[in-house]
Design a protein around this motif. Structure first.
Motif, PDB file in Angstrom:
ATOM      1  N   HIS A   9       1.004  -1.160  -0.053  1.00 58.82           N
ATOM      2  CA  HIS A   9       0.257  -0.015   0.081  1.00 58.82           C
ATOM      3  C   HIS A   9       0.868   1.319   0.049  1.00 58.82           C
ATOM      4  CE1 HIS A   9      -4.089   1.641   1.490  1.00 58.82           C
ATOM      5  NE2 HIS A   9      -3.311   2.768   1.028  1.00 58.82           N
TER       6      HIS A   9
ATOM      7  N   LYS B 135      -8.860  -0.979  -6.509  1.00 65.31           N
ATOM      8  CA  LYS B 135      -9.291  -0.301  -5.349  1.00 65.31           C
ATOM      9  C   LYS B 135     -10.676   0.550  -5.561  1.00 65.31           C
ATOM     10  CE  LYS B 135      -7.978   3.104  -2.026  1.00 65.31           C
ATOM     11  NZ  LYS B 135      -7.020   3.999  -1.480  1.00 65.31           N
TER      12      LYS B 135
ATOM     13  N   ASP C 198       0.686   2.719   3.644  1.00 63.64           N
ATOM     14  CA  ASP C 198      -0.274   3.896   3.107  1.00 63.64           C
ATOM     15  C   ASP C 198       0.350   4.974   2.722  1.00 63.64           C
ATOM     16  OD1 ASP C 198      -2.408   4.988   1.911  1.00 63.64           O
ATOM     17  OD2 ASP C 198      -3.520   5.395   3.734  1.00 63.64           O
TER      18      ASP C 198
ATOM     19  N   ASN D  34      -6.512  -0.079   5.427  1.00 60.28           N
ATOM     20  CA  ASN D  34      -6.604   0.647   6.447  1.00 60.28           C
ATOM     21  C   ASN D  34      -7.513   0.288   7.241  1.00 60.28           C
ATOM     22  OD1 ASN D  34      -4.033   2.021   5.597  1.00 60.28           O
ATOM     23  ND2 ASN D  34      -5.462   3.456   4.270  1.00 60.28           N
TER      24      ASN D  34
END
Ligand code: URP
Ligand code: ZN
Ligand code: ZN
Length: 503
Positions: A75, A167, A325, A254
Motif C-alpha cells: 500500500h 481499489k 499507506d 487501512n
C-alpha cells in the motif's frame, strides 16, 4: 531528456552476486531454522547446513541475527496527484526509502482521473515506475468511476498486464455507489481478482464537514470528528454485505478501529473471504487531532487503546496484512488546509519505517512472535496478491529478497536521517529495536552493513496473476509448499571452483 536506464537481466549480473548468509536464524511464517542460505543470480539456490558453494562467494555472517523475507508493502502512493497536491516521494525515493527500512517490494496504486481510461493510467504508472524503482514493484488499479469500458479494461489488465487487484472508494468525490460497488465486486469475482475497499461513508463525511465548518471548526481536529469510527465501521459492514451477495473476496484497506475489525471477524467466521490491512501509522501512533501532518484517511485514531487493539487483531489473524499507506505531502502542502481541515491533503509516511514500527510495537512488546511478524509484513501480502512462494518466504527457488535483522540494535526515527523526500516524519523520535543491517534485493546487497547502496532501476515490475489460491482456493495453498531444504536444480555444476565452507 533523461537517459533511459538499461536493465541488466539478473542472470547476466556478475559473480559478486553470489552470496552465502551463514549462521542466521531463518524466519518464515511457520518456523525458525538455523540454516545457511546460498544465493546466486538473484535466487535462493540452496538452504541448509554445510552447503557446497562456488569459490569467490561473498560470505555474510548473520550470527545472533534474524534473516527475514524482505518486507512487502502492499500500500503505497508514490508521486500521486490527490486533493490538489502531488505526493513528494516518487518511485525512486519511495523505493529507496523502502529498501533502507527492509522492504524489498512495494505495490502501488494506479490512480486514474475520474473518467480516464484505466488502461492508459496503468501505462502511465508503468512509465513512472519502471526506470526508477530500486526494488520490485506491482500495481493495483483504483476505479474512480464505473462503466462498461472500465469493466472491459479490468479484463485486459487481468489477462494481459499482471494486475489482480482493484481499489474502490466509498468516500471522496470519486466514490462509487452501492450498485456500482456490487458490479465491481461481481466483475472481480468473475476475473479471479481481489477488490480492495477504502471503507468510509463518504456521504456522511461530506455532511459532517459542512456542519463542522459552519460551526467554525476549521482546524485539523475537524478531520477525525467528520469521519468518526462508526462512519468507517458502517462502510466496512456494507462492503462485506455487498461482497457476500456475489461471493466476491474483498480486502479492506487501512482498518483503523476495533469495531471494523470485529465486523471482519464476524464475516470471516461465517466463511466469507475478507482480508484486512492495517497502516503502520495506526500501530505506531495515537492520533493527535491538532496535528495536520498526521492527517490521513481513515484517520489515525486518537483513542489511546486503538494501536494495541489493532495489533491484537493482527496477532489473531482477524487481520492479515500491514501496509504503510505511504502518501507523503510536505508541510507546505499540508498548509493548503490551514483554514479548512477538509483541504489538508490526506496522507502520511511509513514506507521506510513500517518494519521497525511493527517490530517495536509487535515483537519487542511481546504481542507477536517473529513468525507472525513475517506473516503480516510479507507472506500474507505475497499470498493474497499471488506472488507466493516467489516472494514472501525464504525457500529454495524464491527470489533472494532478504533482510538481516539485528533485534538487539536500536535506531531513532527522524526526518533528519530518513531517506524519504518528505520534510517531516510522523514517527519522529520513536526509538525502535530491530535494525535492517543488510537488505538484499533480488540477490544484490542494497543495504550493506548499514550503508544504503541502492540502484535506480534495479527493480522490475512483478505481475500479479489472478486466481490466487490463498484467496480463491485456500485448500490448494498446501500445494505451493516452499522447499525449505536442499538445492535448486539448475546450473550449480557450471562453477569449476567448488568449495565447502565448514561450520
Ligand atoms: O489518506 C490517505 N490514505 N491518502 C491516500 C489515498 C488513500 O485513500 O489511500
Ligand atoms: Zn484509501
Ligand atoms: Zn492509501
Amino acid at each position: 531528456m533523461s537517459t533511459p536506464v538499461k536493465k541488466v537481466p539478473i542472470h547476466l549480473q556478475s559473480a559478486q552476486n553470489r552470496l552465502l548468509i551463514k549462521h542466521g536464524k531463518v524466519v518464515n511464517e511457520d518456523d525458525i531454522t538455523e540454516d545457511d542460505i546460498y544465493i546466486e543470480d538473484g535466487v535462493i539456490k540452496q538452504l541448509g547446513r554445510n552447503l557446497i558453494i562456488p569459490g569467490g562467494t561473498r560470505v555474510i555472517d548473520a550470527r545472533g541475527k534474524y534473516v527475514l523475507p524482505g518486507g512487502i508493502d502492499p500500500h503505497t502512493h508514490f508521486e500521486m496527484e490527490f486533493m490538489g497536491a502531488k505526493s513528494v516521494d516518487d518511485f525512486y525515493q519511495g523505493t529507496k526509502a523502502a529498501v533502507a527500512g527492509g522492504t524489498t517490494m512495494i505495490i502501488d496504486f494506479v490512480m486514474p482521473k475520474k473518467g480516464e481510461s484505466i488502461l492508459d493510467a496503468f501505462y502511465e504508472y508503468r512509465q513512472k515506475g519502471d526506470d526508477k524503482v530500486c526494488c520490485d514493484y506491482g500495481l493495483h488499479v483504483a476505479l474512480t468511476h464505473w462503466n462498461e469500458q472500465v469493466r472491459r479494461e479490468m479484463e485486459v489488465l487481468c489477462k494481459e498486464h499482471g494486475v489482480n487487484s482493484f481499489k474502490v472508494f466509498m468516500a471522496y468525490g470519486f466514490m462509487l455507489n452501492d450498485s456500482e460497488l456490487y458490479s465491481v465486486f461481481e466483475t472481480c469475482q468473475k476475473l479471479g481478482a481481489v477488490a480492495q475497499v477504502h471503507a468510509e461513508n463518504g456521504a456522511i463525511i461530506a455532511k459532517n464537514v459542512e456542519r463542522l465548518l459552519a460551526k467554525g471548526i476549521t482546524g485539523p481536529e475537524g478531520h477525525e470528528m467528520s469521519r468518526p469510527e462508526e462512519v468507517e465501521a458502517e462502510a466496512v459492514n456494507r462492503a462485506c454485505v455487498i461482497a457476500k451477495q456475489v461471493n466476491a473476496p474483498i480486502y479492506i484497506l487501512n482498518v483503523t478501529t476495533e469495531e471494523s475489525g470485529n465486523i471482519i471477524r464476524t464475516a470471516r467466521s461465517k466463511g466469507q473471504t475478507v482480508f484486512g490491512e492495517v497502516r503502520a501509522g495506526s500501530i505506531g501512533l495515537i492520533g493527535d487531532p491538532r496535528n495536520a501532518n498526521m492527517i490521513t484517511a481513515p484517520a489515525i485514531r486518537s483513542r489511546p487503546e486503538t494501536p494495541f487493539q489493532l495489533l491484537g487483531l493482527l496477532a489473531s489473524d482477524v487481520l492479515q496484512v500491514t501496509g504503510s499507506d505511504n502518501c507523503t505531502f510536505n508541510k507546505s502542502q499540508k498548509e493548503m488546509g490551514k483554514n479548512d481541515f477538509s483541504k489538508i491533503p490526506n496522507g502520511v509516511n511509513g514506507v521506510e519505517d513500517r518494519m521497525s514500527v511493527i517490530w517495536e510495537k509487535g515483537v519487542q512488546s511481546g504481542m507477536i512472535d517473529p513468525c507472525r511478524f513475517v506473516a503480516i509484513t510479507s507472506t500474507n501480502a505475497a499470498k493474497i496478491f499471488n506472488i507466493y512462494p516467489r516472494k514472501g518466504c525464504i525457500a529454495v527457488g524464491s527470489d533472494a529478497d532478504l533482510v538481516i535483522w539485528d533485534p538487539t540494535k536500536t535506531r531513532t526515527i527522524s526526518a533528519s536521517t530518513h531517506h524519504q523526500a518528505v520534510d517531516f516524519n510522523i514517527f519522529e523520535g520513536m526509538v525502535c529495536h530491530g535494525v535492517p543491517e543488510f537488505v538484499i534485493v533480488n540477490g544484490r546487497v542494497c543495504v550493506d552493513d548499514g550503508q544504503l547502496r541502492v540502484v535506480q532501476g534495479h527493480g522490475h515490475f512483478v505481475e500479479t496473476p489472478v486466481y490466487a489460491p490463498f484467496v480463491y482456493d485456500p485448500e490448494k495453498i498446501a500445494d505451493l509448499k516452499p522447499v525449505r531444504n536442499g538445492t535448486h536444480d539448475d546450473n550449480l555444476s557450471e562453477h569449476v571452483h567448488k568449495v565447502t565452507i565448514e561450520d
